[in-house]
Design an enzyme around this catalytic site. Structure first.
Site: not given
Length: 864
Positions: A179, A350, A353, A359
């Protein structure tokens, strides 16, 4: 493995398929339509549905519509299992907007598109931790998870929609994919366990946003390469639905639901410049979203899906902690797998985030469920093994911290257009006609709700799924249900007729906060000091101005105003240094977000004084598109704030113009309405309220009551003195009620008295006299009356001014009237001669007895 659909329950949605607008026919090559599997096949199955009639194929059932509830029996690894499924109404709560383009470039918009809801959610009987996510749009596809260690995927078989293929999740290896959180990362959201617990307890006293259900209104955009990969437009729609269904399933344990509000397909050509560099592509996509997509289709997050291969191992990129932002809430994703599971897991990563999830830390600090050596947490930095299916505890804590810091105000709003089209009991959403919905019978824990009827139990006023309900009773109107989290948040109060708290309302953009150190932007108050503390913990403060300016004007990994689309660092103009990378001092040695890649120290001199400066290069991951830049709204000078990472006048935010309609007695909220000061009436804060507040009225009444009680107590304490004073004021009228110890002064005994007999019983006086003094002890003997007849009457004093009944004077000698009964013989004289009354012509002087006189006799008895 063999699957059989045994029966369908509650065919409430069965019927003719809804009419749909004509869909474009894109066309494509055979290679584009067929994709080879990426895993080892574990078996196949034949799907059949049995209703009230003999068994039917799934294709025959789809001809008449989809049932809203399904009960499916199947065999997995030679074990029989039963799936209980309901249509996922939260996935498509209303009628989504479908957008495509004609060959001449004309945009076709179908608002309220009748998209058939062919997706189901549920669980496996006998497996409490299981979950099922299936779509039956054209054949059966989806995911069955019995436990964190055991799961299966259902994919379409080659050339036969009625024979899905089952494979174990462990067979879906996504080698080399990572990612790339975007370089625009904003505010750190992950904290160490010690700091997080401290902040957690402090914030929970203010607001509990964790247990409230959040809704992410999602738009998925398919670029031209994705459209050509699935030229059958219905197939593209089905794949989009399946991805959205898995997203909703992934986020549901976090009390976050994903609602698909729109799908846009670039059927003719791409509307932005495509790039294999995910950072460049993300920048182009976010610019298009802000200027084109968002004004015509309101939403919370937009995700671009493309077949274009990204450079390096990255499969996606997004902006850290950007949800609800009109500038940065979005991501780009590569459709890197035939299995929809891999694509959905990447989009979930995503979107995580954007919600503030970092993470997962390597090692055992953020353990992920699943068999070793596979990783099954969605926020793993690298998906070298299999797609993530769950969020770790670190992700849960990061989301909670971000919410408590004011992130995600848009997630508490539910647009009226998202109202469901019909009711379905058990989908954990209150549909029309329902009073509550707590899910399946084995998962319902609400004592106020009947899970069979989705109605409130007898005596219950509300369901316990909302903060305005406690013990099945509604809180009264005005009960604080969502306290403010920071200076830019406004409190919400219970309406009194619902268990749900109203939508989260915050101050409008440009309203000052943090004692003038920042202004509100997108509902958040971002002072520079708070941003440093979010990154480096308590005690962190902004770096010295010289250190900050020196670093951010150099334009490197230690300080810049962000990265260009090409990836190079851009130096800040001297005016914009406060809007560049965060430069902090003190606090913790390790950041709460990311890790320290490198450190740099330097001694600077200014005005003859040496200053030690230290800067760090933070590694936030390859999928973070920007370094940690100051948030929009950070103060960068008098009357200046950061807008678009540039120091600009605060007037550009329009707060002054909005505040004018509040006439100086209120502020604007995020809805553009005035929040009036106390004592001023909405909606324009022009009218001053004259009524006294209830608190003031209550205080006045309490003081008045206290005064009355004090007066009554004083009166009782001095009652004797008050009584004497009243007697003095009334004069002689009070003497008849005075106690015997204090008789009023009277003249001495009269010289003449009424002649009475000496019997045991009191004789009747000849006329009424008022009670005053004791009667003479003995009557006057008759033999003394002749001697006293010639004596003159003694002088007397006037009687008190009391009404006295008097007889008219007689002309003859005064003589008492004879009694009715014969008087007894006169007793022997026992009184000295001086005490006897003498005879006279006038009336006898009145003698007042010591005891009350009997009532006067009738007038006829006065004279015989």
């Amino acid at each position: 493995m063999r699957l059989a659909l045994l029966w369908a329950l509650g065919l409430l949605g069965a019927g003719s398929p809804r009419p749909s607008p004509p869909l474009p026919n894109i066309g494509g090559t055979e290679e584009e339509q067929q994709a080879s599997p990426e895993r080892t096949l574990s078996g196949s199955m034949e799907s059949r549905v049995v209703q009230d009639s003999p068994p039917m194929s799934l294709a025959d059932v789809l001809q008449t519509g989809l049932p809203e509830a399904l009960r499916i029996s199947l065999e997995l690894d030679s074990e029989s299992h039963v799936l209980e499924l309901l249509q996922n109404r939260d996935l498509i709560p209303g009628r989504p907007t479908l957008v495509w383009y004609q060959p001449d470039g004309t945009r076709m918009v179908s608002e309220g598109y009748s998209l058939e809801n062919c997706c189901y959610r549920g669980r496996v009987q006998g497996h409490p931790s299981s979950w099922v996510s299936l779509c039956a749009c054209s054949g059966i596809r989806g995911l069955i998870v019995l436990s964190p260690e055991r799961g299966y995927t259902l994919e379409l078989g080659p050339g036969d929609l009625q024979r899905p293929v089952i494979s174990r999740i462990q067979d879906h290896l996504l080698l080399g994919h990572t990612c790339a959180p975007s370089w625009h990362a904003s505010v750190p959201t992950r904290a160490g366990p010690d700091l997080l617990l401290e902040q957690h307890h402090a914030h929970r006293l203010k607001r509990d946003v964790v247990t409230e259900t959040k809704i992410v209104e999602l738009v998925i955009v398919a670029d031209n390469s994705e459209v050509r990969k699935y030229p059958d437009f219905q197939q593209l729609l089905n794949r989009t639905l399946e991805a959205a269904l898995l997203l909703d399933t992934f986020f549901q344990p976090l009390n976050v639901r994903v609602a698909l509000v729109g799908l846009e397909a670039w059927t003719q050509h791409n509307l932005i410049e495509m790039s294999s560099n995910p950072a460049v592509l993300l920048d182009n996509f976010l610019r298009w979203r802000r200027t084109d997509l968002l004004p015509r289709l309101p939403h919370d997050s937009a995700q671009l899906v493309t077949v274009t291969s990204f450079s390096g191992p990255m499969v996606g990129m997004a902006i850290q902690n950007s949800i609800c932002s009109p500038d940065f809430s979005g991501g780009v994703n590569m459709d890197h797998s035939t299995s929809i599971l891999g694509v959905a897991s990447s989009i979930a990563h995503e979107l995580g985030h954007s919600l503030g999830l970092d993470h997962d830390s390597p090692g055992h600090s953020c353990p992920c469920p699943g068999p070793a050596p596979a990783k099954s947490c969605i926020m793993e930095a690298s998906t070298d093994f299999l797609p993530g299916l769950n969020f770790s505890n670190c992700s849960r804590q990061a989301l909670e911290k971000a919410l408590l810091e004011g992130m995600g105000s848009c997630l508490f709003e539910r647009q009226p257009s998202l109202a469901p089209m019909s009711s379905l009991c058990g989908n954990m959403f209150v549909d029309p006609g329902e009073q509550c919905d707590c899910g399946f019978p084995d998962e319902c824990t609400d004592p106020c709700c009947d899970h069979f009827t989705c109605q409130l139990r007898p005596g219950a006023q509300c369901a316990s799924d909302g903060p305005c309900c406690q013990n099945c009773k509604l809180h009264p109107a005005g009960w604080l249900c969502r306290p403010p989290t920071d200076d830019c948040d406004l409190p919400e109060f219970c309406p009194g007729d619902s268990s749900q708290c109203p939508s989260d309302i915050r101050l409008g953009d440009g309203e000052p906060c943090a004692s003038g150190e920042a202004v509100c932007m997108h509902g958040r108050c971002a002072s520079y000091a708070r941003q440093c503390q979010s990154l480096w913990g308590p005690g962190a403060q902004p770096a010295a101005p010289l250190c900050l300016q020196t670093a951010n004007t150099r334009g490197n990994a230690f300080g810049s105003c962000g990265r260009s689309p090409g990836g190079s660092y851009m130096p800040c103009a001297p005016r914009d240094v406060m809007c560049g990378q965060l430069q902090c001092q003190w606090g913790r040695s390790q950041p709460l977000l990311g890790s320290v890649q490198d450190r740099l120290s330097e001694v600077l001199e200014a005005n003859g004084t040496q200053l030690n400066c230290s800067w760090v290069d933070l590694d936030l991951g390859n999928d973070v598109a920007q370094p940690l830049l100051a948030l929009p709204g950070t103060a960068c000078g008098p009357g200046l704030v950061c807008i678009g990472h540039r120091c600009q006048p605060v007037d550009l935010l329009g707060a002054q113009e909005c505040r004018r309609k509040c006439h100086g007695h209120g502020v604007c909220d995020s809805s553009g309405h005035c929040r009036c000061e106390e004592g001023w009436a909405p909606p324009d804060c022009m009218t001053q309220l004259k009524a006294t507040s209830s608190l003031t009225t209550g205080l006045l009444l309490s003081l008045l009551l206290l005064l009355v009680l004090v007066l009554l107590g004083a009166s009782y304490w001095h009652r004797a003195r008050l009584h004497q004073r009243l007697c003095q004021l009334k004069g002689s009228s009070c003497q008849y009620r005075a106690p015997q110890s204090c008789p009023p002064e009277r003249p001495g005994p009269p010289q003449r008295a009424q002649q009475m007999t000496g019997t045991k019983q009191a004789s009747v006086v000849s006329f009424p006299v008022p009670p005053s003094r004791p009667l003479p002890p003995n009557p006057v003997p008759k033999k003394l009356q002749a001697a006293l007849a010639d004596r003159s009457n003694p002088p007397t004093r006037p009687l008190p001014a009391d009404p006295v009944v008097r007889r008219p004077k007689s002309q003859g000698p005064t003589k008492p009237p004879p009694p009715r009964k014969p008087l007894p013989a006169n007793p022997q004289g026992q009184h000295p001669p001086g005490d006897l009354p003498g005879p006279g012509d006038g009336s006898l002087p009145l003698v007042v007895p010591s005891r009350p006189a009997p009532p006067p006799p009738a007038a006829s008895s006065l004279y015989l």
